[in-house]
Every structure is written in C-alpha cells, then in structure tokens.
Design an enzyme around this catalytic site. Structure first.
Site, short mmCIF file in Angstrom:
data_model
loop_
_atom_site.label_atom_id
_atom_site.label_comp_id
_atom_site.label_asym_id
_atom_site.label_seq_id
_atom_site.Cartn_x
_atom_site.Cartn_y
_atom_site.Cartn_z
N SER A 183 4.70 47.13 -41.03
CA SER A 183 5.56 46.36 -40.13
C SER A 183 6.91 47.04 -40.00
O SER A 183 7.43 47.61 -40.96
CB SER A 183 5.75 44.93 -40.65
OG SER A 183 6.72 44.24 -39.88
N PRO B 139 -24.42 85.78 -10.19
CA PRO B 139 -24.49 84.44 -10.82
C PRO B 139 -25.84 83.76 -10.68
O PRO B 139 -26.35 83.18 -11.65
CB PRO B 139 -23.40 83.67 -10.07
CG PRO B 139 -22.46 84.69 -9.56
CD PRO B 139 -23.29 85.90 -9.26
N GLU C 143 -9.22 48.82 -39.17
CA GLU C 143 -8.83 48.49 -37.80
C GLU C 143 -9.20 49.63 -36.84
O GLU C 143 -9.70 49.40 -35.73
CB GLU C 143 -7.34 48.20 -37.72
CG GLU C 143 -6.94 46.88 -38.37
CD GLU C 143 -5.44 46.67 -38.42
OE1 GLU C 143 -4.69 47.57 -37.96
OE2 GLU C 143 -5.00 45.62 -38.92
N GLY D 68 -25.23 67.87 -12.62
CA GLY D 68 -24.47 68.89 -13.34
C GLY D 68 -24.52 70.24 -12.66
O GLY D 68 -24.14 71.25 -13.25
N HIS E 118 -21.27 31.44 -43.48
CA HIS E 118 -20.51 30.69 -42.47
C HIS E 118 -19.01 30.75 -42.76
O HIS E 118 -18.26 29.85 -42.38
CB HIS E 118 -20.95 29.22 -42.40
CG HIS E 118 -22.41 29.04 -42.13
ND1 HIS E 118 -22.92 28.88 -40.85
CD2 HIS E 118 -23.48 29.00 -42.95
CE1 HIS E 118 -24.23 28.74 -40.91
NE2 HIS E 118 -24.60 28.82 -42.18
N LYS F 114 5.12 45.14 -46.16
CA LYS F 114 3.84 44.75 -45.57
C LYS F 114 2.95 45.98 -45.40
O LYS F 114 3.39 47.02 -44.93
CB LYS F 114 4.06 44.08 -44.22
CG LYS F 114 2.81 43.41 -43.65
CD LYS F 114 3.15 42.61 -42.40
CE LYS F 114 1.97 41.77 -41.93
NZ LYS F 114 0.86 42.59 -41.46
N ASN G 42 -0.96 47.08 -43.90
CA ASN G 42 -2.08 46.63 -43.09
C ASN G 42 -3.35 47.43 -43.36
O ASN G 42 -3.27 48.59 -43.79
CB ASN G 42 -1.72 46.75 -41.59
CG ASN G 42 -0.59 45.83 -41.19
OD1 ASN G 42 -0.41 44.76 -41.79
ND2 ASN G 42 0.18 46.22 -40.19
#
Length: 435
Positions: free
Chosen positions: A291, A103, A304, A82, A161, A297, A299
């Site tokens: 959609s 500086p 997600e 850095g 399961h 529709k 979602n």
C-alpha cells in the site's frame, strides 16, 4: 534497418494496419526451420540446385535462430491463412540467399501457405509446450509436493461452502494442489500428438499438387533430427488442411490448467488473508509494499498475478474456439488469430507456473498457532461424535456451543459425554487421518 522484404510484404503492411502486434516470433522461427529443411530436401530430391539450396537453407537457419526478427513487420490480423507472413518469410530468405534465389520458385518450392504456415504454428506451439510449459508445470508440482510433505502432520479446520468442516491437514490440501497441477500436466501432455501432426505436403487443398510425394516425409525426418520433437504426418491430409482442431484441443487443456491455478491461488490468498483480521493460517512471502498509504501492508501479489494470467488464458481460449469454427471446405482462415492467442497462453502459463513456485509456494510457512486454534474451534468436529451419541444429540450440542460461545468439548461434557469418548472422537490429527 535495411529492409530485406519485398513487394508482397509491403502490400500486407499497408493493407493490415490493425493492432501493431506481429506474428509470434516462435512461428517466424519455425517458418525458418521448415524452409531450411525444405530447401535441403528439394536439393536431395534433385528439384533444386544444390548451391542455391544451401544458400537458402543457410538464410533460413538464420531466420530460425532469431537473427532477423525485425524483418517480419506484418500485423497478426492479416490474411486468415497466414499467406502474408509466409510470403514475408519467402522474401526475406530469398534476399539473404542472393539473386539466384526466387521467393516463390525456390524458397517456397513444394509448399503452399495453406500447409506450411499452419505447420509452423503447430510446431511452434509443440516446441514451447514440450520445452517450456511442461517443465514449468513440473517445477510447480514439485514445489507443492514438497510443501505437502512438509505440512503432512499439521491439522487444521476443513472448509466446504467457505464454512467450517471436519479437519484436514495442511499437507493434504497442498497434496491436492500438487495433484491438480500433475493432472493438468497430463492433460496438456496429451495434446502434443495433435500439435505434432502437421499438414505439410498438402500444399493448397490437401491434394499435394506441385510437391514431390516424398517431400513432406523427408522434411519431417530432418526436423525431428534437428529438434527431437515428435513431428508426425496428418491423420488425413484433408482433415489437417481444413481444420485446426489440434490447436483448439491444446487451448482447451491450457484453459483447464488456468482454472486449476485460479483455484490454487485463491486458496493461498484466503489462507494468507489478514494476517490478524483474516484466516491467517499461512504466511506468504513478503515481496513488496502492499500500500502507498497503509504502513506495513503486504499483499498476495503473486497469486493475484496468476489469477490475472488465468483470466487472460480463458479469454484467449474463447478466441481460439471461435477461430477453430471458421473452417470452410478445404481451409481454416483464422490461423494467425489462433497462433497469436495459443502462443500467448503458453508463454503466460509458463511464466505463471514458474513465479508461483519460486516466488510464492517455496516460501510459504504455516501459522501453526492459528491453524490449531481454528481446527479446535470448528463445530464440525461434532461429526466424529455421531457414531458414539447419534446425529440428533450431536446437533443439540453443536447448537448450544454455537449460541453460547463455549467449546464443543465443554458443552458435550455438560451433556454427559464421557471424557474418554471426547478424547477419542475430538482428536484433530486422528480425524484428519494422521496417525
């Protein structure tokens, strides 16, 4: 835009045209905070003219406040220590402070890129974790816990399961999610000590060459007073200089949170699936059209998004892990990479937790009719008959119910199981522990 940077910054811009992404602004701000505290400390120690020190500190404060973010153009993929970004900060602050400030001789007094840059990275991650990520995780935990209490008496089919299992309550499931987030918050919280231990004062190799013996402690005291964060000396100056294990540890905790949030989000997607041809056990908030071709529709967009965020965080952790392995002797030389990925993960998880709580969990409603239907339909309820009629006889009843399509209660009654036993054993809420 008037350029405040100087020759070293220009060289770095020319040398590293890699990604177009710069060092995270949080690191820049913490470079400003550290250099402001350093200037005031050096004046206090009699090492820097008070007037020059105050000009430097004022300029550094402006950098810390984000007033000059556009003056840090160097690519994140740069010198592994850095150094380029540290020189960039030195040049910008010196230019703002005026001709009397140099500086290196003044702005960088008592410091080296090798100790000040990783210190800024650690403290940027600490700041964002304490003040943003942990509160966001608390918000999500609280949201899930409220739903756990709201759904406490709603029995449903359990699933193991992905197959029917003995009943649970919707509240128990959401209580489990809340506990996952709570445990994740504990894990992340346990990493703040490692983030707060900074190598400042070690200068180039950990020996503290060219810095006052009281410099680092005094700077830390100023930063604690300014921010309220727990900023600590290193456990050992050579460990702190050569390794970035604290960043690796923090990233590992974030990865665990990402794993947890993926599990929670996928469960919500499964339970909300359908709504008619899937499980359809809960209603997720409807946020937008799902959609461009199928009318009506909707979602599960927030779960997600969260799953995508979690995948990115897990990928970031891999890069951080590899970066953490690249310490050679007295210095790790992958710090910009680690900073970029860790700060990105913190920001992503902060946003994901907030969105999941406010745009999804808070608005979830149960589909009581479907939950009850699934609960009563699961043949795993026969487990509760075992103490009364035995495992083998219960197995025969389950097989016949499955092949015939008749209910468990109907087949059991045909096999001579008394209604009194059936009422006692096949009690959905009782089996789920609701009394």
């Amino acid at each position: 835009m008037a350029e405040l940077w100087g020759a070293e910054t220009r060289k770095a811009v020319a040398n590293f045209p890699v990604s177009g992404e710069t060092i995270p602004v949080a690191v820049i701000h913490w470079l400003g905070r550290i250099k402001g505290a350093a200037a005031r400390t050096n004046a206090e120690l009699g090492l820097l003219d008070a007037d020059v020190a105050e000009k430097i500190a004022t300029a550094a404060d402006a950098v810390a406040a984000g007033e000059h973010d556009d003056q840090f153009p160097i690519d994140v993929f740069q010198t592994g220590s850095g150094t380029s970004s540290n020189m960039n900060a030195n040049e910008v602050i010196a230019a703002l402070a005026g001709d009397a400030a140099h500086p290196n001789d003044h702005v960088n007094l008592g410091q080296s890129s090798n100790d000040v840059f990783p210190s800024a990275v650690h403290l940027a991650a600490l700041d964002r974790t304490v003040n943003e990520l942990l509160p966001a995780m608390q918000t999500l935990e609280d949201s899930l816990q409220r739903k756990a209490e709201e759904f406490a008496d709603i029995a449903k089919a359990g699933r193991t399961h992905l197959m029917d299992a003995v009943p649970v309550t919707l509240g128990q499931e959401f209580g489990g999610y809340a506990a996952q987030v709570r445990e994740g918050r504990r894990r992340v919280g346990s990493t703040v000590v490692g983030l707060g231990q900074i190598p400042l004062g070690g200068t180039a190799t950990g020996t503290g060459l060219n810095t006052h013996p009281e410099f680092a402690a005094r700077v830390r005291t100023r930063l604690v007073a300014d921010t309220g964060l727990e900023i600590l000396p290193p456990a050992d100056p050579f460990e702190a200089q050569a390794n970035r294990d604290g960043l690796v540890e923090a990233s590992g905790a974030l990865k665990t949170v990402a794993v947890s949030l993926t599990k929670i989000s996928n469960d919500l997607r499964w339970m909300g699936s359908g709504p008619r041809a899937g499980l359809g056990e809960i209603f997720l908030p409807e946020l937008q059209k799902g959609s461009s071709i199928m009318p009506g529709k909707v979602n599960p967009v927030i779960p997600e998004v969260v799953c995508q965020v979690c995948a990115q965080v897990i990928g970031n952790d891999t890069a951080i892990t590899v970066g953490g392995m690249q310490g050679n002797f007295e210095l790790n030389v992958q710090i910009p990479l680690m900073a970029h990925n860790l700060l990105r993960s913190i920001v992503l998880l902060t946003s994901a937790c907030t969105l999941l709580a406010e745009k999804c969990v808070d608005g979830i409603e149960p589909n009581r009719e479907q939950l009850n239907r699934h609960g009563e339909a699961t043949l795993a309820m026969a487990t509760a008959l075992n103490p009364y009629i035995g495992y083998d006889r219960a197995t025969e009843i389950v097989k016949e119910a499955a092949s015939s399509g008749r209910t468990l209660r109907e087949v059991a009654r045909a096999h001579g199981v008394e209604d009194e036993i059936l009422d006692k054993a096949l009690d959905l809420q009782g089996m789920a522990g609701v009394r």
